[in-house]
Design an enzyme around this catalytic site. Structure first.
Site, PDB file in Angstrom:
ATOM      1  N   ASP A 187      50.535  35.584  27.999  1.00  0.00           N
ATOM      2  CA  ASP A 187      51.352  34.480  27.490  1.00  0.00           C
ATOM      3  C   ASP A 187      50.379  33.422  26.995  1.00  0.00           C
ATOM      4  OD1 ASP A 187      53.515  32.498  27.146  1.00  0.00           O
ATOM      5  OD2 ASP A 187      54.653  33.911  28.363  1.00  0.00           O
ATOM      6  N   HIS A 264      55.012  34.288  22.098  1.00  0.00           N
ATOM      7  CA  HIS A 264      54.302  33.870  23.320  1.00  0.00           C
ATOM      8  C   HIS A 264      52.853  34.341  23.275  1.00  0.00           C
ATOM      9  CE1 HIS A 264      57.426  32.140  25.938  1.00  0.00           C
ATOM     10  NE2 HIS A 264      58.268  32.934  25.306  1.00  0.00           N
ATOM     11  N   ASP A 319      60.755  38.204  23.596  1.00  0.00           N
ATOM     12  CA  ASP A 319      61.576  36.994  23.745  1.00  0.00           C
ATOM     13  C   ASP A 319      61.043  35.830  22.920  1.00  0.00           C
ATOM     14  OD1 ASP A 319      59.351  37.102  25.513  1.00  0.00           O
ATOM     15  OD2 ASP A 319      60.131  35.377  26.600  1.00  0.00           O
ATOM     16  N   GLU A 320      61.968  34.971  22.556  1.00  0.00           N
ATOM     17  CA  GLU A 320      61.698  33.613  22.069  1.00  0.00           C
ATOM     18  C   GLU A 320      60.721  33.532  20.895  1.00  0.00           C
ATOM     19  OE1 GLU A 320      62.668  30.829  25.797  1.00  0.00           O
ATOM     20  OE2 GLU A 320      60.753  31.844  26.024  1.00  0.00           O
ATOM     21  N   TYR A 411      66.449  33.735  38.333  1.00  0.00           N
ATOM     22  CA  TYR A 411      65.221  33.013  37.986  1.00  0.00           C
ATOM     23  C   TYR A 411      64.785  32.174  39.178  1.00  0.00           C
ATOM     24  CZ  TYR A 411      64.434  34.389  33.158  1.00  0.00           C
ATOM     25  OH  TYR A 411      64.107  35.100  32.035  1.00  0.00           O
ATOM     26  N   TRP A 461      58.741  32.796  37.190  1.00  0.00           N
ATOM     27  CA  TRP A 461      57.877  32.157  36.183  1.00  0.00           C
ATOM     28  C   TRP A 461      57.059  31.082  36.894  1.00  0.00           C
ATOM     29  CZ3 TRP A 461      57.819  34.938  31.977  1.00  0.00           C
ATOM     30  CH2 TRP A 461      58.941  35.689  31.647  1.00  0.00           C
ATOM     31  N   GLU A 463      55.139  28.265  35.657  1.00  0.00           N
ATOM     32  CA  GLU A 463      54.660  27.023  35.029  1.00  0.00           C
ATOM     33  C   GLU A 463      54.386  25.934  36.069  1.00  0.00           C
ATOM     34  OE1 GLU A 463      57.148  28.821  33.819  1.00  0.00           O
ATOM     35  OE2 GLU A 463      57.292  28.684  31.633  1.00  0.00           O
TER      36      GLU A 463
END
Ligand code: ACM
Length: 682
Positions: A187, A264, A319-320, A411, A461, A463
């Site tokens: 990522d 990503h 994704d994204e 999540y 995740w 972060e």
């Protein structure tokens, strides 16, 4: 071959005495059927463990037992009690190869399965069922998983967690019969896997200027050379990966690597800028899909990945994607023209199809996040549904497998308790109870479609999670709820009983050096959210003025949301908080007749990261005829931005009579959200 009788004699130390038993064993995930008695098998003195199974199966299980409390202390003595592991052709009533049957009497425990995995899971059941004094209840346990795929995802990019950490989590996953560990290896925040052909991925793209993701994200997002003074990060060498894969396989867990594409990928495109549309470092997140070099790179990387990871499934992200550079990039435009692609979604789909063909040509399959549906799903792809369940449903309706991991239930980076009691998280509120309530088979599927729901996964995740201790606090005990969602049938599930078992598991995990969340001291939901509010406007009609509609994505049930009595939880996306982004709030409530009113108020939420703010101005008015209004309150509020989640009531108190109430609230800035859950009138 399987009739080879393999014999190991093992002496157990320490155990004695019997005690009374509950009928439901303290096992997570709860087995399919338990018929247990008050009697016990007690491991005391010496115990023989014997195998009626192929030699390799026997050796593998025996080797694993050495890492458990069934560790052979002395192989010379023959015991007075025994445990038998036996491979059989079938077990009546069970269809999964991971199923097993345990029959226990006072002298022996027999574990039957059609596969080594089943014996392994039978062994996990015994390890959990045996109490501190070595007692295992007599009777029969028949068990098999509801889903073949029971996964956990660890994001090792946003913060790097080393091989020992991963192995420790594998141990716990095995205990709770989880069988897939998905590693989010790449990522923007750092590439985490040694790829021999592209050394810059680990010499440079694996390192960044700030240790904390948040600092790095806010302070320029720069990468560093490995070994330089400000290099934070790390990666797994290929040797590390072989070790992790082997360790996991010994515990019946498959490691699924994820290599992100086409998005990503800022770290790759800074290390190898020629793979982006503009060839500029630090500018792009998406690979250039028009450039053949992109495919050369991805296929080279995937070739090394498939050498390292024997998994049938390789996760290719998907994704994204921003896709914006593709619209102006000459190579992407040429590709679209040549391939007859109508839009950038189809260009992404072109990449995914092509990568799938490559992966399939090596005998493997792809998994992608649900965006791989956009522009047309690749023929053999499995979809991991994260933006709700719609992606998974669309996939199974089209005959594809789906793994369910919707953000609202799976999540694990969200707050698990009242946010003011927890370290900073990404937002949301996902307590153990909500994870446990998840059913991966959506109601609207028929039985053939339901069969294609491959399983469930909890995603962590990272972060906001910089340390191993913090990771474990977020994983445990919620992953135990995912384990039970993935294994146990809905008929045997009961949250209150699960919570009791989870409390025991938390103590076990602490004892083993994990750092689980302290479930016994859970604060719980926002107190208002647990009790519907009864008040004068409950059930009364609300009219939304056209200049200030609620946002469809946060409708919270629509026109009745603000007078339905339901109060919101700690999170804005709980389906109870109603969100407004354009024009603030401007509503009228019709009480149907003129009434004496003493208070009118509404709670608002503020959490600045997603731009949810308190109103800067509230006006409350009342009327008898819905024409002439009398202003009751005009409140001005100075919005102060901070990092904490706060709630505040904006209201009026006094004495008046009216049939109609108008409530208006303004956001202090363009693009700022207002969220309220109920207009309470008393
Ligand atoms: C995701 O959460 N972007 C898959």
């Amino acid at each position: 071959m399987r009739q080879i009788f393999y014999f190991i004699a093992i002496l157990f130390l320490l155990w004695g005495c019997t005690k009374k038993r509950e009928s439901e064993p303290n096992i997570i995930p709860l087995p399919l059927k338990c018929e247990l008695t008050q009697q016990q098998f007690v491991l005391s003195g010496s115990c023989d463990i014997t195998f009626d199974a192929p030699r390799d199966v026997a050796e593998n299980i025996a080797e694993y037992l050495k890492t458990t409390i069934l560790h052979p202390h002395d192989t010379k003595k023959t015991g007075t009690s025994n445990i038998v592991f036996r491979i059989t052709d079938s077990i009546p009533g069970l269809s999964s190869p991971e199923g097993y049957k345990i029959t226990t009497d006072k002298k022996s425990i027999t574990i039957l399965s059609t596969s080594e995995s089943g014996l392994f899971y039978g062994c996990q059941t015994i390890l959990q069922a045996i109490d501190n004094e070595g007692g295992m209840p007599c009777g029969v346990i028949i068990d098999e998983p509801r889903f073949a795929y029971r996964g956990m995802m660890l994001d090792v990019s946003r913060h790097f967690f080393d091989k020992e950490f991963v192995k420790k989590q594998i141990d716990a996953m095995a205990r709770y019969k989880m069988n897939r560990l998905h590693l989010h290896l790449t990522d923007a925040a750092g590439w985490r896997l040694e790829i021999k052909k592209y050394p810059r991925l680990t010499q440079f793209a694996a390192w960044r200027e700030h240790r904390l993701w948040k600092d790095w994200w806010e302070l320029g997002r720069r990468y560093s050379e490995e070994g330089s003074a400000n290099a934070h990060g790390g990666y797994y060498t290929q040797e590390d990966i072989r070790e992790i894969v082997k360790y996991a396989a010994e515990r019946h867990i498959t490691i699924i690597p994820e290599i992100e594409m086409p998005a990503h990928s800022e770290e790759v495109l800074t290390a190898y800028p020629e793979l982006s549309c503009t060839h500029e470092p630090y500018k792009q997140a998406d690979f250039c899909v028009g450039n053949e070099k992109t495919f050369e790179f991805l296929q080279d990387v995937l070739s090394e990945v498939m050498e390292l990871f024997p998994s049938e499934y390789i996760h290719i992200g998907g994704d994204e994607a921003v896709k914006s550079s593709w619209g102006t990039c000459p190579l992407c435009q040429r590709r679209m023209k040549e391939e007859g692609l109508q839009n950038v979604d189809e260009l992404q789909s072109y990449l995914i199809h092509r990568i799938e063909r490559f992966v399939n040509s090596k005998g493997r399959q792809i998994i992608g996040w649900d965006e791989i549906l956009d522009g047309g799903l690749a023929p053999n792809a499995t979809v991991m549904s994260w933006r709700g369940t719609e992606g998974g449903m669309a996939a199974v309706k089209a005959g594809h497998k789906a793994i369910m991991s919707p953000g609202t239930y799976c999540y694990l980076d969200q707050y698990q308790d009242a946010p003011h009691t927890q370290p900073e998280a990404i937002g949301g509120y996902l307590p153990l109870k909500k994870v446990y309530s998840y059913n991966p088979i959506p109601k609207d599927l028929d039985s053939a479609e339901s069969e294609l729901i491959y399983g469930v996964q909890g995603n962590l995740w990272a972060e906001y999670i910089p340390t191993p201790e913090h990771m474990e606090r977020m994983i445990y005990p919620r992953i135990l709820a995912i384990a039970e969602v993935g294994w146990s049938t809905p008929e045997v599930k009961c949250y209150d009983k699960f919570r009791q078992r989870a409390l025991t598991a938390v103590e076990y995990l602490k004892d083993k050096g994990y750092n689980p969340f302290d479930l016994k001291n859970e604060t719980g939901n926002r107190p208002e959210a647990d009790n519907a509010t009864d008040h004068m406007a409950k059930g009364k009609k609300v009219t939304y003025h056209s200049n200030a509609p609620y946002y469809d994505g946060y409708a919270a049930g629509g026109d009745s949301a603000l007078t339905d009595g339901k109060r919101g939880a700690w999170n804005n996306n709980d389906g109870v908080w109603q969100g407004f982004i354009k024009g603030g709030i401007d509503i009228t409530i019709d009480l149907e007749e003129k009434k004496a009113i003493h208070s009118i108020g509404a709670d608002f939420m503020q959490i600045c990261n997603p731009w949810i703010f308190m109103p800067c101005e509230v006006i409350i008015s009342a009327s008898d005829d819905n024409k002439e209004y009398t202003q009751l309150a005009h409140i001005k509020h100075n919005v102060v931005k901070d990092n904490t989640l706060t709630f505040k009531n904006f209201g009026w108190k006094g004495n008046t009579t009216a049939r109609y109430i108008r409530y208006q609230a303004k956001s202090h800035c363009e693009g700022g959200w207002l969220f309220t859950d109920e207009i309470v009138v008393e």
